[in-house]
Design an enzyme around this catalytic site. Structure first.
Site, PDB file in Angstrom:
ATOM      1  N   SER A 238      -4.801  45.861 -15.362  1.00  0.00           N
ATOM      2  CA  SER A 238      -3.715  46.661 -14.536  1.00  0.00           C
ATOM      3  C   SER A 238      -4.552  48.263 -14.555  1.00  0.00           C
ATOM      4  CB  SER A 238      -2.548  46.948 -15.337  1.00  0.00           C
ATOM      5  OG  SER A 238      -1.822  45.640 -15.590  1.00  0.00           O
TER       6      SER A 238
HETATM    7  N1  SAH Z   1      -2.179  43.291 -19.022  1.00  0.00           N
HETATM    8  C1  SAH Z   1      -3.089  42.511 -18.455  1.00  0.00           C
HETATM    9  C2  SAH Z   1      -2.606  42.252 -17.070  1.00  0.00           C
HETATM   10  C3  SAH Z   1      -3.407  40.817 -16.688  1.00  0.00           C
HETATM   11  S1  SAH Z   1      -2.637  40.442 -15.050  1.00  0.00           S
HETATM   12  C4  SAH Z   1      -4.328  43.278 -18.564  1.00  0.00           C
HETATM   13  O1  SAH Z   1      -4.176  44.679 -18.733  1.00  0.00           O
HETATM   14  O2  SAH Z   1      -5.364  42.816 -18.376  1.00  0.00           O
HETATM   15  C5  SAH Z   1      -1.446  39.309 -15.600  1.00  0.00           C
HETATM   16  C6  SAH Z   1      -1.565  38.195 -16.397  1.00  0.00           C
HETATM   17  O3  SAH Z   1      -0.573  37.543 -16.355  1.00  0.00           O
HETATM   18  C7  SAH Z   1      -2.845  36.972 -15.850  1.00  0.00           C
HETATM   19  O4  SAH Z   1      -3.761  37.112 -16.758  1.00  0.00           O
HETATM   20  C8  SAH Z   1      -1.676  35.848 -15.716  1.00  0.00           C
HETATM   21  O5  SAH Z   1      -2.875  34.636 -16.132  1.00  0.00           O
HETATM   22  C9  SAH Z   1      -0.945  36.179 -16.609  1.00  0.00           C
HETATM   23  N2  SAH Z   1       0.324  35.270 -16.382  1.00  0.00           N
HETATM   24  C10 SAH Z   1       0.903  35.006 -15.083  1.00  0.00           C
HETATM   25  N3  SAH Z   1       1.885  33.971 -15.424  1.00  0.00           N
HETATM   26  C11 SAH Z   1       2.296  33.848 -16.607  1.00  0.00           C
HETATM   27  C12 SAH Z   1       3.023  32.967 -17.445  1.00  0.00           C
HETATM   28  N4  SAH Z   1       3.887  32.342 -16.963  1.00  0.00           N
HETATM   29  N5  SAH Z   1       2.755  33.164 -18.657  1.00  0.00           N
HETATM   30  C13 SAH Z   1       1.755  33.686 -19.211  1.00  0.00           C
HETATM   31  N6  SAH Z   1       0.973  34.488 -18.621  1.00  0.00           N
HETATM   32  C14 SAH Z   1       1.208  34.478 -17.255  1.00  0.00           C
END
Ligand code: SAH
Length: 212
Positions: free
Chosen positions: A59
């Site tokens: 993010s």
């Molecule tokens: N906070 C992270 C943002 C990653 S993007 C950072 O700073 O890097 C969002 C993430 O949510 C992705 O890695 C995706 O695989 C995960 N995601 C999406 N749906 C999900 C679910 N149902 N359960 C767990 N993770 C999920």
């Protein structure tokens, strides 16, 4: 060079209204370059989202700061994070609360994030591979919940795992391609929902990928 970029980022966050000194200090402490792949190292401290593996994104720092500030954390908080991704947001949370429980649906992303938590000696992070849309019932209730992937509507299963007095921040779809960060506050009398800002996150996907 990195130090100058870091200082510029933190100043930029202040100028955009991030006034919580604890949040700014936490973001100064967590080495964002550790969470970003080699081709993007020159943008590790820029205020932009960047690609990570599995088609996901780390993010934008401003969004991390704004969501963290909106959570109003303290060192007694037990926090649930959905969507570990690179682990950057997790590491920021870990500076500001008692323990973070974080769930990611891609095993490979989680393994990489766990290696970073170990390298940073973060001892207050517990992580698992799973479908975070169901929360972590064994560990509920949580004082704070943060979702870093966009849900089609308010995630009721997660609200149910929020302690009374607890706060959740989550991006929720509002129109095609548009999402809003909602802050949900749970009290004795029910839940209050506020809209904080427009954002763009990858979607919250139910179930696990086939190779997870
Ligand atoms: N906070 C992270 C943002 C990653 S993007 C950072 O700073 O890097 C969002 C993430 O949510 C992705 O890695 C995706 O695989 C995960 N995601 C999406 N749906 C999900 C679910 N149902 N359960 C767990 N993770 C999920």
């Amino acid at each position: 060079m990195q130090d100058q970029r870091k200082a510029e980022l933190i100043l930029g966050l202040r100028n955009q209204g991030i006034r919580d000194m604890k949040v700014l200090e936490a973001m100064e402490r967590v080495p964002r370059d550790l969470f970003v792949a080699e081709p993007f190292q020159n943008r590790a401290w820029a205020d932009t989202a960047l690609p990570i593996a599995c088609g996901q994104t780390i993010s934008q720092p401003y969004v991390v700061a704004a969501m963290t500030q909106a959570l109003d954390l303290n060192d007694r908080c037990k926090v649930l994070e959905i969507g570990t991704g690179s682990g950057y947001q997790t590491a920021v949370l870990a500076q500001l609360c008692r323990r973070v429980y974080t769930i990611e649906r891609y095993r490979s992303l989680l393994r990489e994030a766990e290696a970073r938590f170990a390298a940073l000696k973060l001892t207050n992070v517990t992580s698992m591979v799973g479908d975070g849309s169901k929360g972590w019932p064994m560990q509920a209730p949580f004082d704070r919940i943060i979702v870093t992937a966009a849900a089609p509507e308010l995630p009721q299963a997660l609200i149910a795992q929020l302690a009374v007095g607890g706060v959740m921040v989550a991006p929720v779809d509002v129109a095609q391609g548009d999402q809003e960060i909602k802050r949900i506050t749970r009290s004795d009398s029910g839940v209050r929902v506020e809209s904080l800002m427009r954002v763009r996150f990858v979607p919250l996907v139910e179930g696990l990928p086939r190779d997870a």
